[in-house]
Design an enzyme around this catalytic site. Structure first.
Site, mmCIF file in Angstrom:
data_model
loop_
_atom_site.group_PDB
_atom_site.id
_atom_site.type_symbol
_atom_site.label_atom_id
_atom_site.label_comp_id
_atom_site.label_asym_id
_atom_site.label_seq_id
_atom_site.Cartn_x
_atom_site.Cartn_y
_atom_site.Cartn_z
ATOM 1 N N PRO A 89 0.772 -1.258 0.159
ATOM 2 C CA PRO A 89 -0.061 -0.178 0.049
ATOM 3 C C PRO A 89 0.761 1.327 0.084
ATOM 4 C CG PRO A 89 -0.149 -1.240 1.985
ATOM 5 C CD PRO A 89 0.543 -2.062 1.038
ATOM 6 N N GLU A 116 2.653 -6.960 8.708
ATOM 7 C CA GLU A 116 2.916 -5.508 8.825
ATOM 8 C C GLU A 116 4.210 -5.205 7.793
ATOM 9 O OE1 GLU A 116 0.966 -4.234 10.858
ATOM 10 O OE2 GLU A 116 0.363 -5.967 11.259
ATOM 11 N N ARG A 154 -3.936 -9.013 -20.691
ATOM 12 C CA ARG A 154 -4.816 -8.243 -21.806
ATOM 13 C C ARG A 154 -4.042 -7.594 -22.974
ATOM 14 N NH1 ARG A 154 -9.894 -7.634 -20.932
ATOM 15 N NH2 ARG A 154 -9.967 -5.726 -22.080
ATOM 16 N N ASP A 169 -10.380 -0.226 -24.854
ATOM 17 C CA ASP A 169 -10.744 -0.303 -23.231
ATOM 18 C C ASP A 169 -10.954 1.111 -22.880
ATOM 19 O OD1 ASP A 169 -10.918 -3.023 -23.148
ATOM 20 O OD2 ASP A 169 -9.042 -3.435 -22.194
HETATM 21 CL CL1 6GU Z 1 -0.573 -3.926 -3.100
HETATM 22 N N1 6GU Z 1 -0.957 -4.351 -0.658
HETATM 23 C C1 6GU Z 1 -1.807 -4.312 0.538
HETATM 24 N N2 6GU Z 1 -1.411 -5.205 1.499
HETATM 25 N N3 6GU Z 1 -2.913 -3.620 0.575
HETATM 26 C C2 6GU Z 1 -3.005 -2.992 -0.483
HETATM 27 C C3 6GU Z 1 -2.086 -2.998 -1.602
HETATM 28 C C4 6GU Z 1 -1.363 -3.805 -1.805
HETATM 29 N N4 6GU Z 1 -2.679 -2.230 -2.611
HETATM 30 C C5 6GU Z 1 -3.666 -1.328 -2.063
HETATM 31 N N5 6GU Z 1 -3.801 -1.913 -0.677
#
Ligand code: 6GU
Length: 228
Positions: A89, A116, A154, A169
């Site tokens: 994230p 984590e 794709r 697309d």
């Molecule tokens: Cl790539 N990993 C995690 N754990 N949470 C996420 C993510 C990735 N992308 C958005 N939220």
């Protein structure tokens, strides 16, 4: 194109990999996917790959040794080393432009985190391309890795039945609008009828109607796309 997925939960991928579009692409040698269980690189007798964070705090951190060594071994096992993508994230946000960039690669290594996150030295040593699929939190990178594979394949010539279908697309290069509404039989379902213009067979008029519908929907829902 070759994908190597590194995960602690390889079983998550089995259902996805056996779906027909991907399966056909694999059978035709257009796509190759290897899923690797990172626990194989644990030297611990309980196959542990995570540990408590220095400095304290909740949760567990993925250890640097099994992660770096698994990537090194897997890189060596292929003909060419791949681009290392770490799903987190904290990464730059995925969009169609990033997908188009990834689709140029011959080989991608997709590193899925859990818990984590990774020991910082994983990033320092491997210098991966860190990618997030959006501003929300998943339990791990596995679903994000499937999102990457699904959208990249794709764009590989021959994977889709109709070669042109990815070009049209939404979000593809030179196309920043949402798709127009589609209809198929029956013409009337509980009084909800198919727009008259689609039944007439006037292709010019149909094309104009679709362009207009597409524009109106984009303006209403995603005006930000029109600004770009
Ligand atoms: Cl790539 N990993 C995690 N754990 N949470 C996420 C993510 C990735 N992308 C958005 N939220």
């Amino acid at each position: 194109m070759r994908f190597d997925v590194l995960t602690l939960f390889p079983d998550i991928f089995t259902g996805y990999l056996s779906q027909s579009l991907l399966n056909k692409a694999i059978d035709r040698d257009l796509v190759h996917v290897d899923v690797h269980d990172m626990r194989r690189w644990s030297t611990d007798k309980h196959q542990k790959v995570d540990d408590r964070p220095y400095g304290g705090g909740p949760g567990m951190v993925l250890c640097v040794k099994p992660v770096v060594e698994s990537v090194e071994d897997i890189q060596k096992a292929g003909n060419t080393p791949g681009r290392v993508v770490l799903l987190t994230p904290q990464g730059r946000q995925l969009n169609q432009k990033v997908i188009e960039e990834l689709a140029q690669e011959e080989r991608l290594l997709l590193l899925c985190g859990r818990y984590e996150g990774f020991d910082q030295r994983v990033t320092d040593i491997l210098q991966p391309d860190e990618i997030s699929i959006g501003d929300f939190v998943l339990n791990g990178g596995e679903v994000a890795a499937m999102v990457v594979i699904d959208s990249v394949i794709r764009l590989i010539p021959g994977v889709l039945g109709d070669e042109t279908s990815a070009v049209d697309d939404s979000f593809s290069e030179g196309n920043r609008h949402l798709e127009f509404a589609q209809y198929t039989r029956p013409r009337d379902f509980r009084g909800h009828v198919v727009p008259e213009v689609l039944l007439g067979g006037n292709h010019e008029e149909i094309a104009r109607w679709r362009r207009e519908q597409s524009y109106l929907k984009t303006r209403e829902r995603r005006a930000d796309l029109l600004d770009e």
